[in-house]
Write an enzyme that holds these catalytic residues in place. Sequence first.
Site, PDB file in Angstrom:
ATOM      1  N   ASP A  70      44.537  38.813  45.419  1.00 29.37           N
ATOM      2  CA  ASP A  70      44.648  37.784  46.454  1.00 29.37           C
ATOM      3  C   ASP A  70      43.541  38.002  47.486  1.00 29.37           C
ATOM      4  OD1 ASP A  70      46.718  35.715  47.831  1.00 29.37           O
ATOM      5  OD2 ASP A  70      45.896  37.068  49.352  1.00 29.37           O
ATOM      6  N   GLU A 113      44.806  31.135  46.432  1.00 27.26           N
ATOM      7  CA  GLU A 113      43.742  32.144  46.487  1.00 27.26           C
ATOM      8  C   GLU A 113      44.081  33.363  45.637  1.00 27.26           C
ATOM      9  OE1 GLU A 113      46.201  32.661  50.348  1.00 27.26           O
ATOM     10  OE2 GLU A 113      45.577  31.056  48.986  1.00 27.26           O
TER      11      GLU A 113
END
Length: 312
Positions: free
Chosen positions: A183, A223
């Site tokens: 992430d 993301e």
Amino acid sequence: MARFNIFSIAFYLSMLFVVHKGWLPFYTYAVYTEVAAHMTLAVILTGWESGFQVTLIGMNVLAFYAEYTGRVLKLKFLPVLPLSIVGMFLYLWSCVYLHYHPAPYALPEIAELRLSLLWGIIVFVVCIFILQLMVIIAHTSQEKLGYQLSHDQLTGLPNRYYLSKKFETLRKNDKTYWIAISDIDDFKKINDNYGHDCGDYILKTVGEILSSKGVKCSRWGGEEYMFAEEQSETIPDEFSFLDSLRRDIASYPFIYDGKNIGVTMTFGLALSSGRDDIEAVIRDADAKLYEGKHRGKNIVVDANNSLEEQKS
């Protein structure tokens, strides 16, 4: 036939104006009708053995290709199926008509043979060419659709659909595998401070870096990115592999609109065991990612490496 040929010459000269105006649907219908009428008249006057009626079959292939082209180019088009039905009717009608009304003009036998061969070759070549072209188009379209279905539009990376297929493969194979979820740290702040276009730039560039070492990386969502691979000699140490990617991202010069943007990532790594299902391994990797987020960020977390060692 001579009078009709004079009409045909005038007709096709007028079609130049129609094409110039861009009236392609009208052009398709008009040309089909003229050729169908011309060939029907020719076979009625010269007999079935002349072979003119074969063109009534070949025209349908061209007509449907013209409709396909109109659809692809998003032009105004008219369906050609009614034309094909008319062509079939003319073919059958001319056959029945000649059965009861012999042709008024008898061509020499050698001329009939040559005409039959000529029209047969022309129609076969047209049909084979168009049908082969349609096969290629259909295959290419299927490949493009498959790619679009399995790849993320923004980054070009494989997406969740691709991963679902990969998970099925990992389930079937009796081998140890590893899953890593990563992430981008504080990605919301990047979007807020620099805008979503900058965020898209970061997402695409990070995807390129994660895929740069020969192991396929997928976009898990937002993301988040994921690796899902069987253990192999290519990557003998998954932790070191992920940590090298982490370092590459942290040192990469992300520059957008003249501004240098610092980007880091946190990774959660989990390995399978013989008793684990893949959902459990994913949850384990996600838990490791969550742990890394709350204990420093910009690190790789797995079951065997301490956070303190990674920061040193």
